[in-house]
Scaffold this motif. Sequence first.
Motif, short mmCIF file in Angstrom:
data_model
loop_
_atom_site.label_atom_id
_atom_site.label_comp_id
_atom_site.label_asym_id
_atom_site.label_seq_id
_atom_site.Cartn_x
_atom_site.Cartn_y
_atom_site.Cartn_z
N MET A 267 -8.18 -10.75 6.61
CA MET A 267 -7.56 -10.22 5.40
C MET A 267 -8.63 -8.93 5.04
N ILE A 268 -10.04 -9.40 5.56
CA ILE A 268 -11.16 -8.24 5.06
C ILE A 268 -10.76 -7.03 6.17
N ALA A 269 -10.21 -7.42 7.33
CA ALA A 269 -10.10 -6.29 8.41
C ALA A 269 -9.15 -5.18 8.01
N SER A 270 -8.20 -5.28 6.81
CA SER A 270 -7.50 -4.37 6.55
C SER A 270 -8.29 -3.38 5.77
N GLY A 271 -9.53 -3.49 5.28
CA GLY A 271 -10.21 -2.73 4.73
C GLY A 271 -11.77 -2.98 4.52
N GLY B 126 -14.31 -5.13 1.59
CA GLY B 126 -14.36 -6.39 1.70
C GLY B 126 -16.03 -6.58 1.53
N PHE B 127 -16.73 -5.78 2.38
CA PHE B 127 -18.35 -6.26 2.46
C PHE B 127 -18.85 -5.53 0.98
N ALA B 128 -18.07 -4.67 0.21
CA ALA B 128 -18.74 -4.33 -0.87
C ALA B 128 -18.43 -5.40 -1.92
N THR B 129 -17.21 -5.99 -1.99
CA THR B 129 -17.06 -7.09 -2.56
C THR B 129 -17.88 -8.20 -2.43
N ALA C 83 -2.72 -7.44 -8.93
CA ALA C 83 -2.77 -6.10 -8.20
C ALA C 83 -4.03 -6.16 -7.57
N ILE C 84 -4.80 -6.98 -7.38
CA ILE C 84 -6.20 -6.69 -6.62
C ILE C 84 -5.94 -6.51 -5.26
N PRO C 85 -6.56 -5.48 -4.65
CA PRO C 85 -6.26 -5.35 -3.25
C PRO C 85 -6.52 -6.69 -2.19
N GLU C 86 -6.13 -6.50 -1.20
CA GLU C 86 -6.11 -7.49 -0.27
C GLU C 86 -7.51 -7.69 0.30
N PRO C 87 -8.17 -6.54 0.84
CA PRO C 87 -9.59 -6.85 1.24
C PRO C 87 -10.63 -7.42 0.11
N VAL C 88 -10.32 -7.25 -1.02
CA VAL C 88 -11.33 -7.71 -2.01
C VAL C 88 -10.89 -9.08 -2.05
#
Length: 460
Positions: free
Chosen positions: A168-172, A176-179, A343-348
């Motif tokens: 799921m992180i791979a899409s952003g 993802g790493f920021a989260t 509505a929270i984005p997938e990578p998050v």
Amino acid sequence: MASPAPDTAAPVAPVASVAPVDERLPLPRLAPLAFQHLLAGIAAPVSSVILIGTTLSLSASRTASLLSATLVLCGVGALLQSLGIRALRIGARLPFLMLPGGAAVAIFLQVAKEHGPATASGSVLIAAVFLILVLPLYGRLVRFFPPLVMGTTVVLIGINMIKITAPMIASGPGLGFATLGITALFFLVLRGVWRQMSVLFGLVGGTVVAAVGGTAFHLAHGSTFALPEPFPYGTPHFDLLAAVPLLVFALASLAEATGQTVLNSEAVGRTPDAARDVPRISRADAVASLGAGVFGTSLMVTSAENIGIVQLTRVRSRFVTAGAGVLLIVCGLITPLTRLLAAIPEPVVGAAGLIIYAVIATMGFGMLSRENLGHGTNGIVVALALCVGLLPVFAPEMYAGLPVWARTVFGSGVAAGALAAVVLAAVFGRLGPKEERAGQERAGQEKDEAGAGTEVGPAR
């Protein structure tokens, strides 16, 4: 001289003292304490449901409805455990919260990915009914789930779910790493009840980064208040073999409920009575889980996450967690809140899920570290169970030629590994060298004397 008049005053009846756990607090004092417990518990349902919605590619409106249902069920579960239904022997009447456990969500998603969400909902219903039916055998079943078995199972749950969550992180990746970094920062700087919300704050922080970076958000529309939607995946499909991982989890939850009961009872000053309270706790879990199966979420399990607040505030009243249950129900019925969270984005969401399941695996290693794995049979039991449980993760094609029922059981790393751990621990414990068995018995007695049995397992 006249004799003194007889004392006609009625004897004063002694005032019955109220146990701290049964103390009724005035509303101005109860409300802020209940809100503290709400803060301690709300991160688990929010992160779990958003993870379910993202993993199963649910629409924003469907995810919001699922979150609404889960929050309401958490509130109902807290009321059942805190107030209880004496006539039906449901609820321990202790200050417990009820949440969708990380391990239960992991297994639910695994079943949904392999067999479809309708089968996952059916499996939740099967597991809830199964738990009710086996409660009379509680004393005989709980011994098959010692810390060695539970620790191995928790490790497998964490690793299996990391495999599902990481893509799921791979899409952003940047988001993802920021989260991950924001969540770690909150864990570092926060203390007390606020620290328990680090994952939730990480979700919020990651969402803010996404908004600043121009990510599009898909907010569902609807009324301000709405009831949750039943059967969101259609009619539940009942597959007993697909339900095996959740059945194993339901049995293991009895062992963990024992530790939860002792810990909570001691925290509120009540003499622990596992034989009385554990069946009542698990019966309430099963009732709430029946609702979870209807509304499309995972098994609901009683949690002791809020015990830290009890110890911090020294307020032991079960009516405080009942108040938190009411607040959870209200939050679930306010749909703008659930739509915003959905509505929270997938990578998050993927980053938050990665942290949750990595922590679960770490807790499993922690449980195993308390066992003597350096020599003897414990080490080989864990090694063999991990082999069985990890093969489906790294080589899922190896079971392709087996019958459907065998693929269902052995192709699930959690179910296969947990069953292997139960069988191996029982066989080695009964047939292993006498010297090692005697040493393990002495070690177990020493742990009991040191109070190790009061620790709470993380699988719930």
